[in-house]
Design a protein around this motif. Structure first.
Motif, PDB file in Angstrom:
ATOM      1  N   ASP A 213      -2.675 -17.092 -13.699  1.00 49.27           N
ATOM      2  CA  ASP A 213      -2.858 -17.462 -15.094  1.00 49.27           C
ATOM      3  C   ASP A 213      -1.649 -18.248 -15.583  1.00 49.27           C
ATOM      4  O   ASP A 213      -0.532 -18.102 -15.072  1.00 49.27           O
ATOM      5  CB  ASP A 213      -3.038 -16.206 -15.953  1.00 49.27           C
ATOM      6  CG  ASP A 213      -4.467 -15.670 -15.879  1.00 49.27           C
ATOM      7  OD1 ASP A 213      -5.239 -16.171 -15.039  1.00 49.27           O
ATOM      8  OD2 ASP A 213      -4.804 -14.753 -16.648  1.00 49.27           O
ATOM      9  N   SER A 214      -1.878 -19.086 -16.584  1.00 55.15           N
ATOM     10  CA  SER A 214      -0.834 -19.933 -17.177  1.00 55.15           C
ATOM     11  C   SER A 214      -0.341 -21.009 -16.219  1.00 55.15           C
ATOM     12  O   SER A 214       0.746 -21.558 -16.408  1.00 55.15           O
ATOM     13  CB  SER A 214       0.356 -19.088 -17.663  1.00 55.15           C
ATOM     14  OG  SER A 214      -0.065 -18.123 -18.598  1.00 55.15           O
TER      15      SER A 214
ATOM     16  N   TRP B 187      -2.497 -18.020 -28.598  1.00 60.38           N
ATOM     17  CA  TRP B 187      -1.183 -18.178 -27.985  1.00 60.38           C
ATOM     18  C   TRP B 187      -0.320 -16.994 -28.398  1.00 60.38           C
ATOM     19  O   TRP B 187      -0.670 -15.856 -28.155  1.00 60.38           O
ATOM     20  CB  TRP B 187      -0.586 -19.504 -28.413  1.00 60.38           C
ATOM     21  CG  TRP B 187       0.504 -20.050 -27.543  1.00 60.38           C
ATOM     22  CD1 TRP B 187       1.014 -19.516 -26.409  1.00 60.38           C
ATOM     23  CD2 TRP B 187       1.208 -21.270 -27.766  1.00 60.38           C
ATOM     24  NE1 TRP B 187       1.991 -20.320 -25.903  1.00 60.38           N
ATOM     25  CE2 TRP B 187       2.134 -21.403 -26.710  1.00 60.38           C
ATOM     26  CE3 TRP B 187       1.154 -22.252 -28.736  1.00 60.38           C
ATOM     27  CZ2 TRP B 187       3.003 -22.498 -26.620  1.00 60.38           C
ATOM     28  CZ3 TRP B 187       2.005 -23.333 -28.641  1.00 60.38           C
ATOM     29  CH2 TRP B 187       2.921 -23.455 -27.586  1.00 60.38           C
TER      30      TRP B 187
ATOM     31  N   SER C 175      -1.116 -22.788 -23.842  1.00 61.08           N
ATOM     32  CA  SER C 175      -2.136 -22.097 -24.622  1.00 61.08           C
ATOM     33  C   SER C 175      -3.527 -22.459 -24.117  1.00 61.08           C
ATOM     34  O   SER C 175      -3.702 -23.391 -23.336  1.00 61.08           O
ATOM     35  CB  SER C 175      -2.002 -22.469 -26.102  1.00 61.08           C
ATOM     36  OG  SER C 175      -2.170 -23.870 -26.271  1.00 61.08           O
TER      37      SER C 175
ATOM     38  N   TYR D  92      -4.457 -21.817 -18.808  1.00 62.40           N
ATOM     39  CA  TYR D  92      -5.469 -21.017 -18.121  1.00 62.40           C
ATOM     40  C   TYR D  92      -5.214 -19.542 -18.388  1.00 62.40           C
ATOM     41  O   TYR D  92      -4.089 -19.061 -18.273  1.00 62.40           O
ATOM     42  CB  TYR D  92      -5.458 -21.266 -16.612  1.00 62.40           C
ATOM     43  CG  TYR D  92      -6.592 -20.531 -15.921  1.00 62.40           C
ATOM     44  CD1 TYR D  92      -7.837 -21.124 -15.783  1.00 62.40           C
ATOM     45  CD2 TYR D  92      -6.426 -19.225 -15.461  1.00 62.40           C
ATOM     46  CE1 TYR D  92      -8.887 -20.450 -15.191  1.00 62.40           C
ATOM     47  CE2 TYR D  92      -7.472 -18.542 -14.871  1.00 62.40           C
ATOM     48  CZ  TYR D  92      -8.701 -19.155 -14.735  1.00 62.40           C
ATOM     49  OH  TYR D  92      -9.740 -18.478 -14.166  1.00 62.40           O
ATOM     50  N   ASP D  93      -6.283 -18.851 -18.755  1.00 64.99           N
ATOM     51  CA  ASP D  93      -6.244 -17.406 -18.961  1.00 64.99           C
ATOM     52  C   ASP D  93      -7.597 -16.869 -18.520  1.00 64.99           C
ATOM     53  O   ASP D  93      -8.633 -17.262 -19.059  1.00 64.99           O
ATOM     54  CB  ASP D  93      -5.981 -17.083 -20.437  1.00 64.99           C
ATOM     55  CG  ASP D  93      -5.793 -15.590 -20.684  1.00 64.99           C
ATOM     56  OD1 ASP D  93      -6.457 -14.784 -20.002  1.00 64.99           O
ATOM     57  OD2 ASP D  93      -4.991 -15.228 -21.561  1.00 64.99           O
ATOM     58  N   THR D  94      -7.588 -15.985 -17.529  1.00 62.47           N
ATOM     59  CA  THR D  94      -8.835 -15.475 -16.965  1.00 62.47           C
ATOM     60  C   THR D  94      -9.752 -14.913 -18.043  1.00 62.47           C
ATOM     61  O   THR D  94     -10.969 -15.106 -18.006  1.00 62.47           O
ATOM     62  CB  THR D  94      -8.531 -14.388 -15.915  1.00 62.47           C
ATOM     63  OG1 THR D  94      -7.662 -14.933 -14.921  1.00 62.47           O
ATOM     64  CG2 THR D  94      -9.810 -13.907 -15.253  1.00 62.47           C
ATOM     65  N   THR D  95      -9.185 -14.235 -19.025  1.00 61.76           N
ATOM     66  CA  THR D  95      -9.993 -13.588 -20.064  1.00 61.76           C
ATOM     67  C   THR D  95     -10.596 -14.587 -21.045  1.00 61.76           C
ATOM     68  O   THR D  95     -11.511 -14.249 -21.794  1.00 61.76           O
ATOM     69  CB  THR D  95      -9.141 -12.573 -20.845  1.00 61.76           C
ATOM     70  OG1 THR D  95      -8.066 -13.266 -21.510  1.00 61.76           O
ATOM     71  CG2 THR D  95      -8.557 -11.527 -19.914  1.00 61.76           C
TER      72      THR D  95
END
Length: 397
Positions: free
Chosen positions: A213-214, A114, A80, A158-161
């Motif tokens: 991501d993730s 999440w 998350s 990690y999430d780019t957004t």
């Protein structure tokens, strides 16, 4: 003359410290270190037996939220992104109550954290490890929606957004760290933030991998003993107690383990086998290959040997599309996760090797310099006084 020589010596020492490359892991540059505690047992070598309906071992960190401050315990999670705290209810009246905090701003009722949609969120004051963040986005969760765990969450995924809302981004904006990254140093029971990544990557054994991501990496192949698989991803998840993966590949791994050991039985969500110390040393590696790089998880990383038993921390019940690298991976590696570049720097280790803040070296040098300088002045003052006294005595004669 004495003081001049001291200054020259100090300048030489300082120049050497700043120009030389620090090659050992215990000398890598860090900004700060967050010491973690453990719920059950932080180190796989000391793993305690837990039943399936109990909370397994986790990494946790203490923090306070809001005004008046409410102390909470948060679990480290790499799946998350963001901080999520449990809110007060009839069963837990001492939990965080967002309606009672004077520092909560930008309250929203339709956020997503999440896999949990429609949760409340807002910007709130957070204090942990002597850091004070006046405005950090926080999600507010009812304990019933996260399997009744009595713990909050610090999501270091990690999430780019969501990059701009990341805890590490906020720490950098607040001036606490100069590089938005963190190192999981599982052997030493710590997470280090603001690692000097150039210094860390200068070590000879470090490999640097690109991720999606993730924290998902894509190796060219995954090798287990005589087997090789392609088109397979792997994800880093420190919160997972076991390694997991596709059923066919996990079964091949278990078959190799069973051929080496004997009398294997199911134990919670993994297995235990009778084995000798020699057999323990022969357990197969899991190797992830990337061009000319390879990442190896040895048998001793995913196995605990004790009294003729090998406890294999590879899940035989939870199969996943990707490989999931949980605590067994970190039992043999430190890893730095950079949220600005999405790169992961990995270094194999065999024991706890503390990452030391490089500025500590300068502090030590300055401390020594100050002591020597003060001592020199005291000595010179005594010499001057003695000479002055002798000269006065001579004139009287």
């Amino acid at each position: 003359m004495t003081v001049i020589l001291i200054y020259i010596g100090f300048a030489t020492l300082l120049n050497f410290a700043s120009s030389s490359k620090l090659k050992t892991q215990t000398q890598k540059g860090l900004h700060k270190s967050i010491e973690l505690k453990n719920v059950e047992s932080i180190n796989l070598l000391d793993t305690k037996d837990v039943s399936e309906n109990e909370i397994p071992q986790h990494l946790e960190v203490a923090l306070s939220i809001g005004t008046p401050a409410v102390n909470v315990i948060a679990l480290i999670n790499q799946a998350s992104v963001g901080i999520a705290v449990l809110i007060a209810d009839s069963k837990h009246p001492s939990y965080y109550n967002y309606s009672a905090s004077s520092t909560l701003t930008d309250f929203q009722s339709d956020s997503k954290f999440w896999d949990f949609p429609n949760v409340n969120s807002g910007n709130e004051k957070i204090v942990f490890n002597k850091y004070t963040l006046e405005s950090q986005e926080v999600y507010f969760l009812n304990s019933s929606i996260i399997d009744n765990y009595d713990y909050s969450i610090i999501g270091l995924g990690y999430d780019t957004t969501l990059n701009e809302k990341h805890l590490l981004t906020n720490l950098k904006k607040s001036g606490y760290i100069s590089e938005a990254n963190y190192a999981i140093n599982y052997k030493c029971n710590s997470i280090d933030v603001g690692v000097n990544i150039e210094e860390y990557n200068s070590m000879s054994n470090v490999i640097v991998l690109n991720s999606n991501d993730s924290w998902i990496i894509t190796p060219d192949s995954v090798d287990i003993s005589r087997f090789s698989y392609t088109q397979q991803n792997a994800q880093f998840r420190i919160e997972k107690d076991c390694i997991s993966g596709p059923s066919s590949q996990i079964n091949d791994l278990f078959n190799e383990i069973i051929n080496i050991t004997s009398r294997c039985t199911e134990y919670n969500d993994h297995i235990k086998c009778s084995c000798t110390e020699n057999q323990f040393e022969l357990l197969p590696k899991i190797t992830f290959k990337f061009d000319n790089k390879k990442l190896e998880i040895e048998g001793k990383h995913y196995t605990v040997y004790k009294d003729g038993q090998c406890e294999i921390f590879v899940s035989n019940k939870t199969y996943t599309d990707n490989w999931v690298l949980g605590k067994p991976f970190y039992n043999g590696h430190t890893a730095v996760f950079d949220i600005e570049t999405k790169k992961i720097s990995i270094n194999p280790i065999s024991k706890c090797e503390k990452l030391i803040q490089i500025t500590n070296l300068y502090e030590i040098i300055f401390g020594i310099f100050a002591i020597v300088t003060i001592a020199s002045f005291v000595v010179m003052l005594v010499i001057i006084l003695v000479k002055s006294k002798n000269e006065k005595g001579y004139k009287r004669i």
